[in-house]
Enzyme design. Structure first.
Site, PDB file in Angstrom:
ATOM      1  N   ARG A  53      -8.661   6.012   9.738  1.00 33.19           N
ATOM      2  CA  ARG A  53      -8.696   6.536   8.359  1.00 33.19           C
ATOM      3  C   ARG A  53     -10.053   7.169   8.032  1.00 33.19           C
ATOM      4  O   ARG A  53     -10.095   8.284   7.489  1.00 33.19           O
ATOM      5  CB  ARG A  53      -8.349   5.433   7.365  1.00 33.19           C
ATOM      6  CG  ARG A  53      -6.887   4.998   7.405  1.00 33.19           C
ATOM      7  CD  ARG A  53      -6.621   3.839   6.478  1.00 33.19           C
ATOM      8  NE  ARG A  53      -7.404   2.663   6.849  1.00 33.19           N
ATOM      9  CZ  ARG A  53      -7.542   1.584   6.095  1.00 33.19           C
ATOM     10  NH1 ARG A  53      -6.951   1.535   4.900  1.00 33.19           N
ATOM     11  NH2 ARG A  53      -8.251   0.551   6.509  1.00 33.19           N
ATOM     12  N   ASN A  82      -3.170   3.188   5.444  1.00 29.10           N
ATOM     13  CA  ASN A  82      -2.433   2.373   6.407  1.00 29.10           C
ATOM     14  C   ASN A  82      -1.164   1.862   5.753  1.00 29.10           C
ATOM     15  O   ASN A  82      -1.137   1.566   4.558  1.00 29.10           O
ATOM     16  CB  ASN A  82      -3.249   1.137   6.825  1.00 29.10           C
ATOM     17  CG  ASN A  82      -4.256   1.439   7.909  1.00 29.10           C
ATOM     18  OD1 ASN A  82      -4.233   2.489   8.533  1.00 29.10           O
ATOM     19  ND2 ASN A  82      -5.153   0.494   8.134  1.00 29.10           N
TER      20      ASN A  82
END
EC number: 6.2.-.-
Length: 759
Positions: A21, A39
């Site tokens: 990320r 996520n």
């Protein structure tokens, strides 16, 4: 004016816990696109918005420049309605639904974190738990998905302000690193005596002093406790053997660095890469004559098992010691590795003089992985820490979710769905309650992590295996029985992305055959769904049943009887066991408590005993392992071995035994005899494969089973087969021993499921 486009992305693979990320966020800023990333239970989701050229560049770099620990299996993009969103942000994880996210294996300390830990000053100077998005604990601390801090054993440690700033800073390498911590807010180290009372002084420095003083130390690592002593301290190593009840099995060593490892073992370039890579397994490599290691570290072995530090704690301890040290599993005899603190004090206090431990719980006990190098590639002997739970991607999908329960020894289990098979960490031998509990708890954990509700359960044919009994007690599933050696060959096929048919050579200790005898020296014509027994080693009795595994001299008696009948040669072996020799021969002759076996492993045991190399085994496979260690590498002679023209083919083991005995009585050196035995068996395998090619037209041979951990045999068989024009498949992603059986069971169950659907 450029047209604004918005795309909705789904990124699949190992993309959680590896800094993905933060990477996506940085890449979005680099390309000047807006949107968000997060996520969830499937992996990573994102939306990106900007002009099309920038989005195309972003997508290309998304895979090409992914973080080192990430494995991007697939990126799916679909159009979305532009929202004129500004900036790019990381969004919270939504509640878990159907789970398909992959968890990263535990990963060795990266160079940046190591430098930070070893620096003379700084916030994490000397801190044993330094980590970032590129390294540190993953699988061993994860309780659930998505991989967020509250779903790990780090949940009990609230981040301090400094760590929270790093966690929230998109330009920091700890941006959204879930185990981020420091001395102010993270796990802490402590040193205690065997009674659990804290010791005085700084824990690491005092622990090193204790080791230098010859004491035995229990050290809590990533996946469990280890037992440590100085590698060159003969007295301390002997004491460890006595207390641990481990008489002969080699201990693993931790070298402070690669330079030290080069002083212990002979390393090929690929071996150095394996040692220093992110997996950090134990590498089995040839021992150097000048290695500063006590003789009792690896008695009777030409090899040493060496690994490098893989956590800051190990690095710091190695720096304090400045020399190699034994680091072996923290257990007694055949029990599983200890991972809970209270259990460690209870079970290891009679072994260890002290405990170097910490307060971060271990979610999953995970042994060190073990590898060899063969022809420039890793050959896994034990697949565990550093490799698990990365999936084995299969060429064909599983029609229904599968649980495969594995074998009795070196057990692993496997859960599978889609195109992914999740082979578990090493569980061990299902002989006691603790190991069985680890097996059942592990299955529940994998089912939860990967959201697998099995509709098929695969198991071994042996009705007394605890793994079989567990499988048959499950409800609401279809049970699939898979013959042991078919599972071996299917495992090799899956390991190589193949489906067969092939000529399969499965050589191991024992496996329950379809004729209710004990197989172990098998030539199969096999694909994933089915097999035919096309050849095997000549069956002989196993006098005393299981006792013959622990006492290889019994197999020597049986093989001598099979080779010579009543006219047995007079050998020192018979005289050494004269009080029981005639009784054991009578058992073999009458077939009383002496089941028939075609086992290659038991043939190796017999030859080892005949030569006086190993007559009583103290650990599984010891006789065969020590026989290989005695092979003269420059010996090219071979004992002839008849391959009959029957169907199935019979490989006459008696020919090899007579060759061994003739040379032994002629005072030929044992190392020459051992080499000629290996060469004779290897050539017979090649001959048998050639005959089966003529009968079937098949030109591919798959090699599996624990006997092929023997690199001398493996090398000679592969060289011989390739010299005859065969394509040869060997293992690399899972072990050839019973640690790979569960994968084979899973793909066999799936293949039969597909066949049933097509009918």
């Amino acid at each position: 004016m450029a047209t604004v486009t918005r795309l909705r992305l789904r990124i699949e693979g190992i993309v959680q816990g590896v800094g993905f990320r933060p990477f996506v966020s940085g890449l979005a800023k680099e390309y000047g696109v807006s949107g968000h990333v997060g996520n969830d239970a499937e992996g990573v989701f994102a939306e990106i918005e900007g002009d099309r050229a920038k989005l195309d560049g972003f997508l290309a770099d998304l895979e090409r420049r992914a973080p080192a620990l990430a494995v991007v299996e697939r990126v799916r993009a679909e159009p979305a309605e532009p929202t004129a969103e500004r900036g790019f942000r990381i969004v919270p994880s939504p509640p878990a639904a159907a789970r398909s996210a992959l968890i990263s294996p535990d990963t060795a300390t990266c160079e940046e974190c190591l430098a930070e830990t070893l620096a003379p000053a700084g916030r994490r100077s000397g801190y044993p738990f330094t980590n970032c998005t590129g390294c540190g604990p993953r699988f061993s601390i994860v309780a659930d998905v998505p991989y967020d801090r509250h779903n790990t054993t780090m949940a009990a440690f609230d981040m301090c302000e400094a760590c929270a700033r790093e966690y929230a800073d998109a330009d920091d390498r700890r941006f959204h690193a879930q185990p981020v911590c420091c001395p102010e807010c993270g796990p802490s180290l402590r040193l205690t005596g065997p009674d659990g009372v804290p010791a005085e002084g700084e824990p690491l420095r005092t622990a090193a002093e204790w080791l230098l003083d010859g004491r035995i130390l229990a050290v809590k690592g990533l996946g469990g406790y280890h037992l440590a002593v100085l590698a060159d301290d003969e007295r301390a190593v002997r004491a460890l053997r006595d207390r641990k009840h481990r008489e002969d099995k080699p201990f693993a060593l931790m070298a402070p660095d690669l330079e030290w490892a080069r002083k212990l073992v002979r390393l090929e370039p690929v071996g150095e890469r394996v040692l220093a890579g992110t997996h950090r397994p134990i590498l089995l490599a040839p021992r150097l004559s000048g290695a500063q290691v006590a003789d009792t570290v690896a008695p009777g072995s030409r090899e040493l098992g060496v690994m490098l530090p893989y956590t800051p704690l190990h690095h710091l301890l190695a720096r304090h010691l400045g020399r190699p040290f034994v680091l072996t599993s923290g257990n007694v005899s055949d029990e599983p590795i200890v991972c809970r603190d209270d259990d460690a004090l209870k079970r290891l206090s009679r072994i260890a003089d002290g405990f170097l431990t910490h307060d971060r719980p271990i979610q999953v006990r995970t042994d060190d992985s073990v590898v060899r190098v063969f022809r420039g590639r890793e050959l896994l002997v034990r697949r565990s820490r550093g490799y698990v739970p990365a999936p084995v991607t299969t060429a064909q999908p599983f029609p229904r979710p599968v649980l495969a329960c594995g074998a009795e020894l070196k057990n692993t289990f496997c859960v599978a769905k889609g195109n992914r098979a999740f082979v578990s960490h090493h569980i061990g031998d299902l002989k006691n309650y603790e190991t069985l509990r680890s097996f059942t708890e592990g299955i529940a954990h994998f089912r939860r992590l990967f959201d697998v509700t099995p509709r098929l359960v695969a198991h071994d044919l042996h009705p007394e295996y605890l793994s079989t009994k567990y499988a048959l007690e499950l409800t609401d599933v279809d049970a699939v029985a898979v013959q042991h050696h078919h599972a071996h060959i299917a495992s090799c096929l899956a390991d190589n992305g193949a489906s067969g048919p092939v000529i399969g050579v499965a050589f191991d200790g024992l496996g329950f055959g379809t004729d209710a005898t004990l197989w172990g020296g098998e030539l199969l014509i096999a694909d994933l769904a089915d097999f035919r027994r096309a050849g095997h080693l000549e069956p002989v009795p196993m006098p005393g049943g299981e006792m013959a595994v622990r006492e290889p001299w019994r197999m020597a008696a049986a093989h001598l009887l099979a080779a010579y009948g009543d006219d047995l040669p007079e050998l020192d072996l018979a005289r050494r066991h004269r009080t029981r020799w005639h009784t054991v021969v009578a058992l073999a002759r009458k077939g009383v408590n002496a089941p028939l076996t075609s086992s290659a492993g038991r043939l190796f045991d017999a030859v080892s005993a005949i030569l006086g190399v190993r007559e009583v085994a103290r650990y599984e496979g010891q006789a065969a392992i020590e026989l290989e260690q005695r092979v003269a590498p420059d010996e090219h002679g071979a004992y002839p071995m008849t391959v009959t023209d029957d169907d199935p083919l019979i490989l006459r083991s008696g020919d090899l035994v007579r060759g061994v005995v003739d040379d032994l009585l002629a005072d030929v050196p044992v190392d020459r005899i051992a080499a000629r035995f290996h060469n004779g068996l290897s050539r017979a395998v090649v001959t048998a494969a050639r005959v089966l090619r003529e009968r079937t037209g098949l030109g591919t041979v798959a090699l599996s089973g624990g006997v092929f951990q023997n690199l001398t045999l493996l090398r000679r068989v592969v060289d011989g087969l390739e010299g005859e024009g065969f394509q040869v498949l060997v293992h690399s992603r899972v072990p050839c021993n019973d640690g790979g059986i569960s994968l084979g069971q899973a793909v066999v169950a799936a293949a039969r499921d597909r066949s049933a659907d097509s009918r």
